[in-house]
Structure formats: C-alpha cells, structure tokens
Design an enzyme around this catalytic site. Structure first.
Site, PDB file in Angstrom:
ATOM      1  N   TYR A  64      58.490  75.054  58.478  1.00  0.00           N
ATOM      2  CA  TYR A  64      58.644  76.133  57.493  1.00  0.00           C
ATOM      3  C   TYR A  64      58.079  77.447  58.052  1.00  0.00           C
ATOM      4  O   TYR A  64      58.616  78.524  57.791  1.00  0.00           O
ATOM      5  CB  TYR A  64      57.923  75.718  56.205  1.00  0.00           C
ATOM      6  CG  TYR A  64      57.977  76.713  55.080  1.00  0.00           C
ATOM      7  CD1 TYR A  64      59.182  77.274  54.659  1.00  0.00           C
ATOM      8  CD2 TYR A  64      56.806  77.086  54.407  1.00  0.00           C
ATOM      9  CE1 TYR A  64      59.219  78.170  53.605  1.00  0.00           C
ATOM     10  CE2 TYR A  64      56.840  77.983  53.351  1.00  0.00           C
ATOM     11  CZ  TYR A  64      58.046  78.518  52.957  1.00  0.00           C
ATOM     12  OH  TYR A  64      58.073  79.413  51.924  1.00  0.00           O
ATOM     13  N   TYR A 112      58.989  75.393  44.541  1.00  0.00           N
ATOM     14  CA  TYR A 112      60.334  74.816  44.577  1.00  0.00           C
ATOM     15  C   TYR A 112      60.317  73.549  43.728  1.00  0.00           C
ATOM     16  O   TYR A 112      59.412  72.718  43.892  1.00  0.00           O
ATOM     17  CB  TYR A 112      60.716  74.433  46.006  1.00  0.00           C
ATOM     18  CG  TYR A 112      60.801  75.597  46.988  1.00  0.00           C
ATOM     19  CD1 TYR A 112      59.652  76.146  47.543  1.00  0.00           C
ATOM     20  CD2 TYR A 112      62.032  76.135  47.349  1.00  0.00           C
ATOM     21  CE1 TYR A 112      59.732  77.198  48.451  1.00  0.00           C
ATOM     22  CE2 TYR A 112      62.121  77.195  48.252  1.00  0.00           C
ATOM     23  CZ  TYR A 112      60.969  77.721  48.801  1.00  0.00           C
ATOM     24  OH  TYR A 112      61.049  78.757  49.693  1.00  0.00           O
ATOM     25  N   HIS A 154      50.519  84.826  51.344  1.00  0.00           N
ATOM     26  CA  HIS A 154      50.356  83.508  50.724  1.00  0.00           C
ATOM     27  C   HIS A 154      50.453  82.417  51.789  1.00  0.00           C
ATOM     28  O   HIS A 154      50.970  82.633  52.872  1.00  0.00           O
ATOM     29  CB  HIS A 154      51.306  83.316  49.537  1.00  0.00           C
ATOM     30  CG  HIS A 154      52.690  82.931  49.913  1.00  0.00           C
ATOM     31  ND1 HIS A 154      53.225  81.711  49.603  1.00  0.00           N
ATOM     32  CD2 HIS A 154      53.652  83.602  50.568  1.00  0.00           C
ATOM     33  CE1 HIS A 154      54.457  81.652  50.057  1.00  0.00           C
ATOM     34  NE2 HIS A 154      54.747  82.777  50.639  1.00  0.00           N
ATOM     35  N   PRO A 195      69.532  79.948  51.080  1.00  0.00           N
ATOM     36  CA  PRO A 195      68.272  80.677  50.841  1.00  0.00           C
ATOM     37  C   PRO A 195      67.038  79.787  50.726  1.00  0.00           C
ATOM     38  O   PRO A 195      65.914  80.294  50.756  1.00  0.00           O
ATOM     39  CB  PRO A 195      68.531  81.399  49.508  1.00  0.00           C
ATOM     40  CG  PRO A 195      69.630  80.623  48.859  1.00  0.00           C
ATOM     41  CD  PRO A 195      70.461  80.048  49.956  1.00  0.00           C
ATOM     42  N   LYS A 246      64.834  81.960  55.093  1.00  0.00           N
ATOM     43  CA  LYS A 246      64.794  82.161  56.543  1.00  0.00           C
ATOM     44  C   LYS A 246      65.687  83.313  57.029  1.00  0.00           C
ATOM     45  O   LYS A 246      65.541  83.773  58.166  1.00  0.00           O
ATOM     46  CB  LYS A 246      65.227  80.867  57.261  1.00  0.00           C
ATOM     47  CG  LYS A 246      64.242  79.739  57.086  1.00  0.00           C
ATOM     48  CD  LYS A 246      62.976  80.058  57.825  1.00  0.00           C
ATOM     49  CE  LYS A 246      61.785  79.266  57.383  1.00  0.00           C
ATOM     50  NZ  LYS A 246      60.536  79.997  57.450  1.00  0.00           N
TER      51      LYS A 246
HETATM   52  C1  PHB Z   1      62.645  85.050  46.886  1.00  0.00           C
HETATM   53  O1  PHB Z   1      61.507  85.429  46.586  1.00  0.00           O
HETATM   54  O2  PHB Z   1      63.639  85.722  46.593  1.00  0.00           O
HETATM   55  C2  PHB Z   1      62.806  83.741  47.580  1.00  0.00           C
HETATM   56  C3  PHB Z   1      61.692  82.967  47.876  1.00  0.00           C
HETATM   57  C4  PHB Z   1      61.844  81.767  48.524  1.00  0.00           C
HETATM   58  C5  PHB Z   1      63.112  81.337  48.865  1.00  0.00           C
HETATM   59  C6  PHB Z   1      64.234  82.099  48.575  1.00  0.00           C
HETATM   60  C7  PHB Z   1      64.080  83.310  47.926  1.00  0.00           C
HETATM   61  O3  PHB Z   1      63.258  80.142  49.471  1.00  0.00           O
END
Ligand code: PHB
Ligand code: APR
Length: 393
Positions: free
Chosen positions: A384, A200, A72, A292, A296
C-alpha cells in the site's frame, strides 16, 4: 514556436513534469485541450504516498500541502459490519501518507507555473504529434481558430486515458492489458466532520469508503451497479446506505449533511506497454489506469514524471541516454506493483455480482487472515505504501 519538451495535458502529470523540468533548467510548453477552470474543477482522490510528498517538496510546490494537509499512518479495514483492523504503514515502514486533495495540488501547480512564467496553452484542439521516430519531432494544434506548430526535442504524453498521445503509437508496438470491474463508485463531498481514519468497508450490501480533505470536509464513496446514475442517489438515499455498510459504532460517528458534489465513476485497471515510442514518453493516466481503491492514480503519475524528469536531466546535462532508454521498464515496475495492489484491494473489499459461494468464502477467509496476522498486515502495508524510487544507475 520552439521548445525542448512539449507536454500534452495539464493534469497533475503534465504540470508536475513541467515544474520538475524547470528545476533542472529544461524548457517546456504545456498544451491542454480544456480550459483552466475545467481542469481545476475536477475532484479526484486525495491520498499521497510519502514518495509523492517528497517529489512535491523537491519541486518546491509543497508549502500549502505541508500547512493544510493531514499526515496519516495507514488505512482501517472494516467488514461484515463488525470487525476492523488498521494497516499501519508508519509502524511497519516508517512511511506516512498525506491527505491533501488533487484539486488543491492542481491549484498549487498552476500557481507555481504562473509564478515562473511557464507557457500553458489551454483550449488547444486537434493536437497531432509528428516525426516521433525522428530527431526533429513537432506538434501541430489549433488555438482560437488558428493553426499552430511547435518544434521540439521530446514530447511527453500526459493527456490522460482519452488523450491523443497513446493513440499516436502504432498498434503493432503497443501491448494493452485491461480489466473492467462490474461496478462503479458513487462519491460525495460534504461539509461534515470526518471519521478519524481513512476506512474501507466490505459489507454484504457492497463496498464503502470514508475519507476526508480537511477536519470539516468529508469524502465518502459507495459501490453501486454500473447502470446507476447520480439521480438514483439523492442524499436521503445515500446516507442510510453508507451507514448500513459500516460497523454500528462507526455509522453512529458519521455526521450527515448536504452533498456539495456527487459523481459516479466506473472501475478499471489498464496498462499500455511500452511507455515510450521514439521521442514520445507517456506519463500518468495516458499509460495506465487503476481502480480508485488504494488511491494510487495520482501517485503513479508522480513517480512516472519523477523518473522521466531525471532521465531528461541526464540527457541534457551529460548527453547520457541511459535513463531515457530505461524509462519505460523502470516506470512500469512501479506501475505494475500499484496496479496489482489496487486490483487486490478492489477484489478483497467489493461484493462481486458474479461471485460463487466459493469465491465469497475465499474473500472472507482472506479478510480473517489479514485481521489475525501481523505478517499479512505488514505485507499489505508494504504494498500500500508503494515501491520506493529506484536509483538512477
Ligand atoms: C479519497 O479521499 O478521495 C480517496 C481515498 C482513498 C481511496 C480513494 C479515494 O482509496
Ligand atoms: N490534447 C490536450 N490535452 C488533452 C487531450 C488532448 N488531446 N486529451 C486530454 N487532455 C488533457 C485533459 O483535459 C486533462 O487535463 O490531459 C489532462 C490529463 O489529466 P488527467 O486525466 O488528470 O491525467 P494525469 O495528469 O495523468 O493524472 C493522473 O490524476 O486525474 C487523475 O485519475 C487520475 O489520479 C490520476 C492522476
């Protein structure tokens, strides 16, 4: 027993390192406190940077990831239940992410270790590191009630935040940086169709994140107060709360289903410097923790072990210690870049209980700016995506 490198911990850092060392013809023994089943049952993030994908390919453990993973191009950000924009790392930098769960990576790494006959000694307790400042370090531990010892040339501390390795470095040598955030993430896994993008959401009710593992397995998170437990969040409470934090059209696209896993994790940033003490080298969560937001953690473990394996290969092939001497500062440059990015994303996207009206307004203006400026989005995309690896010399 004797080996070249003792690796403490069989999480992603420890197993990736043993695999990389093997590709350089360097022997190792991995020591793990838990059972293999326990290690394989942990559910963590699942978004791999292009550098991590390259490392997994280079070590020959990418076959299932390339088949089952989902490339992605970046992340979508939504806020206040109305606006969304896409931070496109592919358009900006030509770099794609791969969605592929850490649990699957652990399975692939254990399978590769078994294929090559790699010793991974599980359920090893009372691990103590000795002689780290000498040329003859050794590690003692207890397995099945028996005291054992391994002599080695190097020790790699890949035993996570709570391991013994970092604690074996004298406090006078170590500088620790820490930031604790006033909330946690409640995460669930459900066998339902995911949203098309990793999204997000910043909302007055709190942060939310939509992610996935496969086309029929979704991973969702919501920000919760630190004193909440999973018992406070039965599925009937979770789904309406999740949907309330996304814009209406995204909420409508979320399919509900029974959760198959549910857990809460607090958020913290932590870095210990230096990442080397004598013959001990720290990698992954043993040296640093990121919240999280941005996923990273695993990616930093991959860059640490990439740098350390290259440095050890230089030592064994040419008796060149330059890579080992530079390991800590080189690894830390990448670590701090991602520590900063995950702190920035955490600060941008969550609702902080103690924010003043000023702080809140500044956060909203920052989101407005990001949405309206392709330059700001390009800068975020660059951060990122993670720093590229530094060359050896
Ligand atoms: C996840 O898919 O578990 C995940 C994805 C993005 C993040 C944190 C966890 O920023
Ligand atoms: N002795 C031996 N093993 C230990 C000890 C010890 N004293 N203490 C901890 N361990 C083991 C843990 O049981 C675990 O299997 O070390 C391993 C550390 O693994 P992780 O915590 O997964 O850390 P790391 O390999 O650095 O991975 C970093 O993966 O776990 C995620 O959030 C983490 O995404 C980050 C990335």
């Amino acid at each position: 027993m004797r080996t070249q490198v003792v690796i403490i911990g069989s999480g992603p850092a420890g197993l990736m390192l043993s695999q990389l060392l093997h590709t350089h013809g360097i022997e190792s023994i991995v020591l793990e406190r838990q059972s293999r089943d326990h290690v394989l049952s942990r559910i963590r993030a699942g978004v791999l940077e292009s550098t991590t994908v390259d490392v997994l390919r280079q070590m020959g453990v990418s076959e299932r990831m390339d088949r089952e993973g989902h490339p992605h191009d970046g992340m979508r950000i939504a806020w206040a239940g109305r606006d969304t924009f896409f931070v496109d790392t592919y358009k900006t930098l030509g770099r794609r992410f791969m969605v592929y769960g850490q649990t699957s990576i652990q399975e692939d790494l254990f399978a590769a270790a078994d294929r090559r006959g790699q010793p991974v000694l599980c359920e090893a307790s009372d691990i103590v590191l000795h002689g780290l400042e000498s040329d003859t370090p050794h590690v003692t531990f207890v397995q099945q009630g028996e005291a054992r010892r391994i002599d080695c040339e190097f020790v790699a501390g890949c035993d996570g935040f709570h391991g013994v390795s970092r604690k074996s470095i004298p406090a006078s040598v170590l500088k620790e940086y820490e930031k604790v955030y006033p909330f946690g993430w409640l995460g669930i896994m459900a066998r339902v169709k995911p949203l098309p993008d990793v999204t997000y959401a910043n909302h007055p009710r709190g942060f939310a994140l939509a992610s996935y593992r496969t086309t029929s397995l979704s991973r969702f998170y919501i920000q919760v107060p630190l004193d909440h437990s999973v018992e406070d969040w039965p599925d009937e409470r979770f789904w309406p709360e999740l949907k309330a934090r996304f814009p209406a059209e995204m909420a409508e696209a979320i399919t509900e289903g029974p959760s198959i896993e549910k857990s809460i994790a607090p958020l913290r940033s932590f870095v210990a410097e230096p990442m080397r003490f004598g013959k001990l080298y720290l990698c992954g969560d043993a040296a640093h923790i990121v919240p999280p937001t941005g996923a990273k953690g695993l990616n930093l473990a991959a860059s640490d072990v990439f740098y350390l394996s290259r440095a050890l290969a230089g030592w064994y092939a040419r008796r060149d210690a330059a890579g080992l001497d530079r390991y800590s500062e080189m690894a830390l440059r990448r670590v701090w870049s991602s520590v900063r990015t995950s702190w920035y994303l955490t600060t941008l996207l969550h609702r902080f209980p103690h924010f003043s009206d000023f702080d809140q307004k500044a956060q909203e203006v920052e989101l407005d700016y990001l949405k309206s400026s392709t330059y700001a989005q390009a800068a975020l995309a660059e951060q990122y995506a993670g720093l590229p690896f530094e060359p050896e010399a």
